[in-house]
Design a protein around this motif. Structure first.
Motif, short mmCIF file in Angstrom:
data_model
loop_
_atom_site.label_atom_id
_atom_site.label_comp_id
_atom_site.label_asym_id
_atom_site.label_seq_id
_atom_site.Cartn_x
_atom_site.Cartn_y
_atom_site.Cartn_z
N VAL A 298 -8.44 2.00 -8.10
CA VAL A 298 -8.50 0.56 -7.88
C VAL A 298 -7.68 -0.15 -8.95
CG1 VAL A 298 -10.03 -1.42 -7.52
CG2 VAL A 298 -10.83 0.90 -7.00
N ASN A 299 -6.85 -1.07 -8.51
CA ASN A 299 -5.91 -1.81 -9.38
C ASN A 299 -4.84 -0.91 -9.98
OD1 ASN A 299 -7.01 -4.28 -8.83
ND2 ASN A 299 -8.25 -4.39 -10.68
N GLU A 300 -4.39 0.04 -9.20
CA GLU A 300 -3.15 0.72 -9.55
C GLU A 300 -2.04 -0.26 -9.16
OE1 GLU A 300 -0.36 2.67 -8.92
OE2 GLU A 300 -0.58 4.47 -10.12
N GLU A 301 -0.89 0.22 -8.74
CA GLU A 301 0.15 -0.73 -8.33
C GLU A 301 -0.33 -1.57 -7.13
OE1 GLU A 301 4.35 0.71 -8.21
OE2 GLU A 301 4.19 0.02 -6.14
N ASP A 302 -1.15 -0.94 -6.27
CA ASP A 302 -1.79 -1.66 -5.18
C ASP A 302 -3.30 -1.71 -5.44
OD1 ASP A 302 0.53 -2.07 -3.32
OD2 ASP A 302 0.60 0.11 -3.51
N HIS A 303 -3.98 -2.64 -4.77
CA HIS A 303 -5.43 -2.78 -5.02
C HIS A 303 -6.14 -1.44 -4.85
CE1 HIS A 303 -4.98 -7.25 -3.70
NE2 HIS A 303 -4.63 -7.07 -4.96
N LEU A 304 -5.82 -0.76 -3.74
CA LEU A 304 -6.44 0.54 -3.48
C LEU A 304 -5.37 1.59 -3.26
CD1 LEU A 304 -9.24 -0.39 -0.90
CD2 LEU A 304 -9.45 -0.20 -3.39
N ARG A 305 -5.51 2.69 -3.96
CA ARG A 305 -4.69 3.86 -3.67
C ARG A 305 -5.68 4.99 -3.45
NH1 ARG A 305 0.92 4.14 -6.06
NH2 ARG A 305 1.87 2.29 -5.17
N MET A 306 -5.87 5.34 -2.17
CA MET A 306 -6.87 6.37 -1.88
C MET A 306 -6.19 7.67 -1.54
SD MET A 306 -8.46 4.28 1.26
CE MET A 306 -7.65 2.89 2.01
N GLN A 307 -6.70 8.73 -2.09
CA GLN A 307 -6.03 10.01 -1.87
C GLN A 307 -7.02 11.14 -1.65
OE1 GLN A 307 -3.83 10.83 -5.55
NE2 GLN A 307 -5.65 11.80 -6.38
N VAL A 308 -6.60 12.10 -0.83
CA VAL A 308 -7.36 13.33 -0.69
C VAL A 308 -6.47 14.49 -1.12
CG1 VAL A 308 -9.09 12.68 1.00
CG2 VAL A 308 -6.82 13.29 1.77
N LEU A 309 -7.07 15.43 -1.81
CA LEU A 309 -6.36 16.58 -2.34
C LEU A 309 -6.92 17.85 -1.76
CD1 LEU A 309 -6.88 15.57 -6.04
CD2 LEU A 309 -4.60 15.95 -5.13
N GLY A 310 -6.08 18.84 -1.59
CA GLY A 310 -6.57 20.13 -1.13
C GLY A 310 -5.64 21.24 -1.53
N PRO A 311 -6.14 22.48 -1.51
CA PRO A 311 -5.28 23.60 -1.87
C PRO A 311 -4.30 23.95 -0.76
CG PRO A 311 -7.44 24.40 -1.24
CD PRO A 311 -7.50 22.89 -1.19
N GLY A 312 -3.19 24.56 -1.10
CA GLY A 312 -2.23 25.04 -0.11
C GLY A 312 -1.63 23.92 0.72
N ILE A 313 -1.23 24.24 1.95
CA ILE A 313 -0.59 23.24 2.80
C ILE A 313 -1.53 22.72 3.85
CG2 ILE A 313 1.53 22.69 4.04
CD1 ILE A 313 2.84 25.02 3.09
N GLY A 314 -2.75 22.36 3.50
CA GLY A 314 -3.68 21.85 4.49
C GLY A 314 -3.49 20.37 4.78
N LEU A 315 -2.24 19.97 4.98
CA LEU A 315 -1.94 18.55 5.12
C LEU A 315 -2.60 17.89 6.33
CD1 LEU A 315 1.82 18.39 4.08
CD2 LEU A 315 -0.02 17.06 3.06
N SER A 316 -2.71 18.62 7.44
CA SER A 316 -3.26 18.00 8.66
C SER A 316 -4.72 17.61 8.47
CB SER A 316 -3.14 18.96 9.84
OG SER A 316 -1.88 19.56 9.85
#
Ligand SMILES: [Zn+2]
Ligand SMILES: [Zn+2]
Lengths: 345, 186
Positions: free
Chosen positions: A112-130
């Motif tokens: 919260v209050n990074e360059e934008d009000h919200l920067r939400m992210q999810v992380l995971g191992p390998g290439i589980g992008l979908s």
């Protein structure tokens, strides 16, 4: 603040972890009615924090969600969060009201209050992008059911930096590219990335140097394409090319220059097992070579998970946390060398 | 003098063709979508860059002349944006649209329109957004003037407008939904 596990991005459980260590999907969102963070005053930034905290914590987004008020947390905690890729360097070092919400398993974080009000992210191992894409969409929908985001029909989600407009989405992978580094082809990758509209950044993302041949590769196009389109291109067209490029470089080393390769790998083991002073950057570079050696089956008897764990443990905040004290740089080098020696003996 | 709009819709045109026939000049202006529909081949590699740089050059003089414009939402000027690289608020996109459009197009490989996700409430909440903007501004002034009672009232009104920030009450629908789904989550 205490973390026990190595975190989701440093495990070798995911698909294709040979080259891709971990992946991340991040969305940039701004709450309608407030100026963007850079133009807001502290009263407005605190109001944004208050709104975000209430919304994020009242929604059941993940188990064990916790809130860290970064303006009131010690530097070491902030560094710890950064080393675990839960906040950006910018957020760690800023000097105004800001916070992060982190899920208990550390796969979700909402800055919260990074360059934008919200920067939400999810992380995971390998290439589980979908899977990550589905997950971040759920989070986005849940938050959006309670807050109005700044949005225009033409430009999509409005972001402080106009180059992020549209989907406001950043797909990233943390890649281990020691083959391209050793063959000197990394600069060619950087040039190719430009044409593919990719950003190649260091270990800690924007503004950071690559450490231990780890690079963060992400899309730069966010407008004019659907999220699924962007994902498909990144995952199915772009990433396989880079992975193949790295694997080709590794193969070249094995076939054409096995002596150089074995020298680099075993020299790294030698230094790690015998040094009494070790800088963080040097440690990461050497551990990267060991990881390559294990992956190419030219090194035996060293556990890959141990190496992955060490990659995190040698970083300054983690090192001091495990010792339980603040150390000066000389003490850190000594403690780091001892930690690595004992782990690899 | 605005950049020509598409002949078929209100979007800015990205394809411009001028033809002279028997001394009569005719112009065609099409947006990306309609150009594609009309079968006008969109310039791809080299040509699009040329098109873009011409577009940028032909408007830069005007951009300079207009650079004194300030955003009504946050007081930002385009000159200041050029220095910092960050816009001040959502209104900046409308205020500086003419100058921003070519910049965004170049950064986005020629894309001019959003094609992704749309917030469910986007259409219905425009008026509410205006009201929120106004209240945030007033709240800011109230805090600045140390009028705390008024600030508290404004904060309450903001809270009512953003149901998510209400601690309880009918607006708090997320909690009900999530407690129902919680067992399957874990
Ligand atoms: Zn049109
Ligand atoms: Zn503005």
């Amino acid at each position: 603040m205490k973390f026990s596990t190595p975190g989701p991005w440093l495990s070798d459980d995911g698909p294709d972890t040979d080259v891709v260590m971990s992946c991340r999907v991040r969305l940039a969102r701004n709450i309608a009615g407030f100026p963007f963070v850079g133009r807001a005053n502290d009263a407005q930034r605190r109001e944004i924090l208050r709104i975000a905290q209430q919304v994020v914590l009242s929604l059941d987004l993940a188990d064990g969600m916790f809130w860290v008020d970064l303006s009131h947390s010690p530097a070491r905690d902030r560094q710890l969060l950064m080393e675990r890729h839960l906040i950006s360097r910018h957020l760690a070092e800023a000097e105004f009201p800001r916070a992060v919400a982190v899920s208990g398993d550390e796969t979700l974080s909402i800055m919260v209050n990074e360059e934008d009000h919200l920067r939400m992210q999810v992380l995971g191992p390998g290439i589980g992008l979908s899977d990550l894409m589905d997950r971040i969409n759920e989070v986005d929908d849940a938050i959006e059911s309670r807050l109005d985001f700044a949005f225009s029909q033409r430009w999509g989600y409005l972001t402080a930096c106009p180059t992020n407009v549209g989907a406001g989405i950043r797909l990233s992978v943390m890649m281990h590219l020691p083959g391209l580094k050793l063959t000197g082809e990394i600069d060619r990758l950087r040039r190719a990335a430009k044409d593919l509209h990719l950003a190649v950044r260091g270990y800690y993302g924007e503004g950071s140097e690559s450490a231990g041949d780890f690079y963060q590769v992400s899309n730069q196009i966010t407008l004019g394409r659907s999220e699924q389109d962007l994902l498909a291109e990144f995952r199915d067209r772009i990433l396989p090319q880079i992975i193949e490029y790295e694997q080709h470089a590794r193969q070249m080393l094995v076939e054409r220059n096995p002596t150089l390769l074995d020298d680099r790998i075993n020299r790294a083991v030698g230094i790690l097992r015998s040094a009494h002073l070790l800088g963080a950057e040097e440690a990461m570079k050497l551990l990267s070579r060991v990881r390559l050696g294990i992956r190419l089956k030219r090194l035996h008897g060293i556990d890959l998970n141990k190496v992955n764990h060490l990659l995190l443990q040698v970083q300054s905040a983690h090192l001091q946390q495990s010792i339980g004290a603040d150390l000066n740089p000389d003490q850190r080098r000594e403690a780091r060398a001892k930690l690595v020696r004992e782990a690899l003996s | 003098m605005n950049p020509p709009k598409c002949d078929h819709c209100d979007e800015p045109a990205v394809v411009h063709e001028v033809t002279l026939k028997n001394g009569i000049k005719s112009e065609i202006h099409l947006c990306q979508e309609h150009a594609r529909e009309a079968g006008v081949s969109m310039p791809t590699h080299q040509p699009i860059n040329q098109l873009l740089s011409q577009f940028v050059i032909s408007h830069s003089a005007k951009a300079r002349a207009k650079s004194k414009k300030t955003c009504p939402g946050c007081g930002m000027t385009f000159g200041r944006f050029r220095q910092s690289g960050a816009l001040g608020c959502a209104d900046c996109y409308e205020t500086f649209e003419q100058q921003l459009a070519p910049l965004i197009e170049r950064a986005q490989n020629g894309a001019t329109h959003h094609r992704g996700k749309t917030p469910v409430r986007a259409g219905s909440s425009v008026d509410r957004q205006l009201l929120i903007t106004q209240l945030v501004k007033e709240l800011d002034q109230a805090v600045g003037a140390e009028q705390y009672e008024r600030a508290a009232q404004l904060r309450d009104r903001l809270r009512d407008l953003n149901p998510g920030t209400a601690g309880n009450g009918p607006g708090d629908r997320g909690r009900t939904a999530s407690s129902e789904t919680a067992p399957t989550d874990s």
